[in-house]
Scaffold this motif. Structure first.
Motif, mmCIF file in Angstrom:
data_model
loop_
_atom_site.group_PDB
_atom_site.id
_atom_site.type_symbol
_atom_site.label_atom_id
_atom_site.label_comp_id
_atom_site.label_asym_id
_atom_site.label_seq_id
_atom_site.Cartn_x
_atom_site.Cartn_y
_atom_site.Cartn_z
ATOM 1 N N LEU A 22 0.835 -1.202 0.000
ATOM 2 C CA LEU A 22 0.000 0.000 0.000
ATOM 3 C C LEU A 22 0.874 1.259 0.000
ATOM 4 O O LEU A 22 0.484 2.298 -0.511
ATOM 5 C CB LEU A 22 -0.920 -0.017 1.224
ATOM 6 C CG LEU A 22 -1.988 1.059 1.304
ATOM 7 C CD1 LEU A 22 -3.005 0.863 0.191
ATOM 8 C CD2 LEU A 22 -2.681 1.012 2.652
ATOM 9 N N GLY A 23 2.054 1.137 0.595
ATOM 10 C CA GLY A 23 2.994 2.258 0.545
ATOM 11 C C GLY A 23 2.587 3.462 1.367
ATOM 12 O O GLY A 23 2.940 4.581 1.059
ATOM 13 N N GLU A 24 1.797 3.251 2.414
ATOM 14 C CA GLU A 24 1.478 4.353 3.329
ATOM 15 C C GLU A 24 1.788 3.919 4.749
ATOM 16 O O GLU A 24 1.920 2.734 5.010
ATOM 17 C CB GLU A 24 -0.013 4.711 3.245
ATOM 18 C CG GLU A 24 -0.340 5.573 2.056
ATOM 19 C CD GLU A 24 -1.850 5.732 1.894
ATOM 20 O OE1 GLU A 24 -2.514 6.028 2.889
ATOM 21 O OE2 GLU A 24 -2.321 5.539 0.770
ATOM 22 N N GLY A 25 1.878 4.857 5.641
ATOM 23 C CA GLY A 25 2.179 4.509 7.028
ATOM 24 C C GLY A 25 3.680 4.501 7.248
ATOM 25 O O GLY A 25 4.460 4.387 6.304
ATOM 26 N N PHE A 26 4.082 4.645 8.490
ATOM 27 C CA PHE A 26 5.499 4.779 8.814
ATOM 28 C C PHE A 26 6.023 3.617 9.629
ATOM 29 O O PHE A 26 7.203 3.301 9.616
ATOM 30 C CB PHE A 26 5.721 6.064 9.625
ATOM 31 C CG PHE A 26 5.412 7.287 8.846
ATOM 32 C CD1 PHE A 26 6.260 7.716 7.835
ATOM 33 C CD2 PHE A 26 4.266 8.015 9.107
ATOM 34 C CE1 PHE A 26 5.971 8.846 7.110
ATOM 35 C CE2 PHE A 26 3.974 9.150 8.377
ATOM 36 C CZ PHE A 26 4.825 9.568 7.372
ATOM 37 N N ASP A 29 4.627 -2.347 7.762
ATOM 38 C CA ASP A 29 4.583 -2.526 6.310
ATOM 39 C C ASP A 29 3.182 -2.998 5.978
ATOM 40 O O ASP A 29 2.727 -4.026 6.497
ATOM 41 C CB ASP A 29 5.606 -3.564 5.860
ATOM 42 C CG ASP A 29 7.017 -3.066 6.106
ATOM 43 O OD1 ASP A 29 7.244 -1.860 5.895
ATOM 44 O OD2 ASP A 29 7.870 -3.861 6.527
ATOM 45 N N THR A 30 2.500 -2.246 5.134
ATOM 46 C CA THR A 30 1.079 -2.508 4.889
ATOM 47 C C THR A 30 0.841 -2.968 3.450
ATOM 48 O O THR A 30 1.373 -2.376 2.515
ATOM 49 C CB THR A 30 0.256 -1.230 5.180
ATOM 50 O OG1 THR A 30 0.512 -0.814 6.530
ATOM 51 C CG2 THR A 30 -1.231 -1.478 5.016
ATOM 52 N N TYR A 31 0.039 -4.009 3.301
ATOM 53 C CA TYR A 31 -0.319 -4.565 1.988
ATOM 54 C C TYR A 31 -1.835 -4.695 1.900
ATOM 55 O O TYR A 31 -2.509 -4.848 2.920
ATOM 56 C CB TYR A 31 0.290 -5.964 1.814
ATOM 57 C CG TYR A 31 1.796 -5.978 1.967
ATOM 58 C CD1 TYR A 31 2.627 -5.875 0.851
ATOM 59 C CD2 TYR A 31 2.382 -6.088 3.235
ATOM 60 C CE1 TYR A 31 4.009 -5.878 0.992
ATOM 61 C CE2 TYR A 31 3.756 -6.085 3.389
ATOM 62 C CZ TYR A 31 4.575 -5.976 2.268
ATOM 63 O OH TYR A 31 5.932 -5.965 2.415
ATOM 64 N N THR A 32 -2.348 -4.654 0.683
ATOM 65 C CA THR A 32 -3.777 -4.946 0.510
ATOM 66 C C THR A 32 -3.908 -6.330 -0.126
ATOM 67 O O THR A 32 -3.143 -6.695 -1.015
ATOM 68 C CB THR A 32 -4.467 -3.923 -0.415
ATOM 69 O OG1 THR A 32 -3.707 -3.808 -1.622
ATOM 70 C CG2 THR A 32 -4.562 -2.568 0.231
ATOM 71 N N ILE A 33 -4.873 -7.075 0.365
ATOM 72 C CA ILE A 33 -5.183 -8.390 -0.199
ATOM 73 C C ILE A 33 -6.487 -8.247 -0.975
ATOM 74 O O ILE A 33 -7.516 -7.877 -0.400
ATOM 75 C CB ILE A 33 -5.384 -9.443 0.922
ATOM 76 C CG1 ILE A 33 -4.138 -9.537 1.806
ATOM 77 C CG2 ILE A 33 -5.741 -10.804 0.311
ATOM 78 C CD1 ILE A 33 -4.315 -10.475 3.010
ATOM 79 N N THR A 34 -6.423 -8.493 -2.281
ATOM 80 C CA THR A 34 -7.627 -8.426 -3.101
ATOM 81 C C THR A 34 -8.180 -9.838 -3.265
ATOM 82 O O THR A 34 -7.429 -10.765 -3.568
ATOM 83 C CB THR A 34 -7.304 -7.841 -4.496
ATOM 84 O OG1 THR A 34 -6.502 -6.670 -4.299
ATOM 85 C CG2 THR A 34 -8.569 -7.474 -5.251
ATOM 86 N N THR A 35 -9.479 -9.957 -3.040
ATOM 87 C CA THR A 35 -10.110 -11.275 -3.180
ATOM 88 C C THR A 35 -11.160 -11.224 -4.290
ATOM 89 O O THR A 35 -11.430 -10.146 -4.843
ATOM 90 C CB THR A 35 -10.812 -11.698 -1.875
ATOM 91 O OG1 THR A 35 -11.850 -10.765 -1.622
ATOM 92 C CG2 THR A 35 -9.857 -11.738 -0.705
ATOM 93 N N GLY A 36 -11.741 -12.367 -4.569
ATOM 94 C CA GLY A 36 -12.755 -12.433 -5.630
ATOM 95 C C GLY A 36 -14.067 -11.798 -5.209
ATOM 96 O O GLY A 36 -14.259 -11.404 -4.056
ATOM 97 N N GLU A 37 -14.925 -11.667 -6.165
ATOM 98 C CA GLU A 37 -16.270 -11.090 -6.003
ATOM 99 C C GLU A 37 -16.987 -11.633 -4.759
ATOM 100 O O GLU A 37 -16.909 -12.817 -4.460
ATOM 101 C CB GLU A 37 -17.076 -11.457 -7.255
ATOM 102 C CG GLU A 37 -18.399 -10.750 -7.394
ATOM 103 C CD GLU A 37 -18.286 -9.545 -8.340
ATOM 104 O OE1 GLU A 37 -19.276 -8.854 -8.468
ATOM 105 O OE2 GLU A 37 -17.197 -9.310 -8.906
ATOM 106 N N GLY A 38 -17.646 -10.770 -4.035
ATOM 107 C CA GLY A 38 -18.485 -11.229 -2.926
ATOM 108 C C GLY A 38 -17.775 -11.303 -1.584
ATOM 109 O O GLY A 38 -18.422 -11.296 -0.545
ATOM 110 N N ALA A 39 -16.450 -11.381 -1.586
ATOM 111 C CA ALA A 39 -15.714 -11.460 -0.320
ATOM 112 C C ALA A 39 -15.071 -10.102 -0.036
ATOM 113 O O ALA A 39 -14.794 -9.343 -0.959
ATOM 114 C CB ALA A 39 -14.638 -12.529 -0.413
#
Ligand SMILES: Nc1ncnc2c1ncn2[C@@H]1O[C@H](COP(=O)(O)OP(=O)(O)O)[C@@H](O)[C@H]1O
Ligand SMILES: [Mg+2]
Length: 363
Positions: A22-26, A29-39
């Motif tokens: 995600l590249g924000e925060g100090f 270390d932050t990441y986004t997890i993308t899941t399939g439709e509906g979740a």
């Protein structure tokens, strides 16, 4: 370990499609997890064990606080997946996963369609920040929980003075001799600051649950600009509500930088202070005690003073705590924070008056 394999260690709904930084925060270390439709999508974080420890107790603290808020959101007919963080446990039921390098990972539900701000540069944003912190404190005002103290001595000036005396006695790099004036800034206000902390120690100021990282980028707003919730709960502690107020004011109201080399830039912005106070009191008036209200303005001076002390102490100690970008960085920071403290002292009567007037407007 592969990020997708890490994601698989948690109780996620749906299939993981992608994990990206995600590249924000100090701190984390932050990441986004993308899941399939509906979740739902998720936030994956490597928690910084060098700053906070122990991480398992920290996650427990977060769980205690968020489950309490969640119950209240549900009772009020709100959206429990948007108006509070939701911690997602690992497949073994723990609130974290420890990888083969002994790094700790945690997951929460990603709250979608939100707005965040990097800085509270206008009174409007400062007001919104005050609402955010106030709302958080209000949600936990009836939570009687003993959290694990993961940052011992935080905002405890008695503890700081102990460290201060030790560092001064040692003077490990011989800097003390050239700093008589700066040391005097600390010594001359010692009694006043200890007097405030004694009110907390003797129970005149109640112990509450506080956030301790009140930067505006830790507040999520909806598209209409209303506060959804406060995130970044790593630092929740039992302390005085005034620590949050004071630290927010140290941070929000500074017209310059924390390490501004040009002291002319540094001052306390009264409009920012007033706006935050209004937002904060609107949310907290129902439960703050008279003593808390009486010391609100003082807490801004207290936290700023503590920061002057900590920067100067680290400078005398040979720069062991704060990362520095130049040999005198901690001294530059000391002077800039001291300038802010002086600006608060000069405007103190007006700061107190602003609290009284805001209250009068709310009644
Ligand atoms: N649950 C969430 N929903 C949406 N965005 C989030 C969530 N958690 C974190 N973020 C985003 O990630 C950023 C960094 O997360 P944060 O927990 O504040 O880490 P740090 O301690 O490093 O500041 C936040 O400023 C926010 O933009
Ligand atoms: Mg943050």
């Amino acid at each position: 370990m592969d990020l997708k394999d890490l994601a698989a260690k948690f109780q996620l709904e749906g299939t993981v499609i992608d994990v990206k930084a995600l590249g924000e925060g100090f701190i984390n270390d932050t990441y986004t997890i993308t899941t399939g439709e509906g979740a739902p999508n998720y936030i994956l974080q490597r928690k910084n064990k060098r700053v906070f420890s122990p991480i398992p107790a920290m996650m427990e603290n977060i769980q205690i606080v968020t489950s309490h808020i969640k119950k209240k959101v549900i009772a009020a007919g709100g959206d429990p997946l948007r108006e509070v963080l939701t911690v997602v446990p690992a497949t073994d039921g723990k609130l974290y996963f420890k990888d083969e390098d002994d790094e700790y990972w945690a997951v929460c539900i990603l709250i979608e369609d939100t707005i965040t701000y990097d800085a509270a540069e206008t009174p409007e944003l400062s007001y919104a920040g005050g609402k955010g912190i106030g709302k958080f404190q209000s949600m936990v005002s009836d939570l009687d929980a003993q959290l694990t103290d993961i940052i011992p001595g935080f905002h405890n000036i008695r503890y700081r003075f102990k460290q201060w005396d030790e560092v001064l006695a040692k003077d490990p790099v011989g800097r003390k001799a050239g700093l008589a004036e700066e040391i005097g800034w600390i010594e001359s206000r010692k009694e006043e600051m200890l007097g405030f902390w004694e009110l907390y120690e003797n129970g005149s100021l109640p112990t509450r649950i506080t956030h301790n990282d009140t930067k505006i980028n830790n507040i999520l707003f909806d598209k209409q600009g209303n506060v959804l919730c406060v995130i970044d709960l790593d630092t929740v502690l039992n302390s005085t509500a005034l620590n949050d107020f004071g630290d927010a004011m140290r941070y929000y109201t500074n017209t310059g930088l924390e390490d501004d080399p040009n002291l002319d830039n540094v001052s306390m912005d009264m409009a920012i202070y007033k706006a935050f106070t209004k937002g904060y009191l609107e949310e907290t008036i129902s439960f703050l005690t008279d003593t808390e209200i009486e010391y609100l303005a003082f807490s801004a001076k207290y936290i700023t003073y503590e920061q002057v002390l900590r920067f100067l102490m680290d400078y005398i100690d040979g720069d062991n705590y704060y990362k520095i970008k130049s040999p005198d960085h901690n001294l530059v920071r000391t002077k800039a924070q001291y300038k802010l403290l002086q600006s608060m002292e000069a405007q103190y009567e007006e700061m107190k008056k602003a609290v009284v007037e805001t209250l009068a407007g709310l009644k």
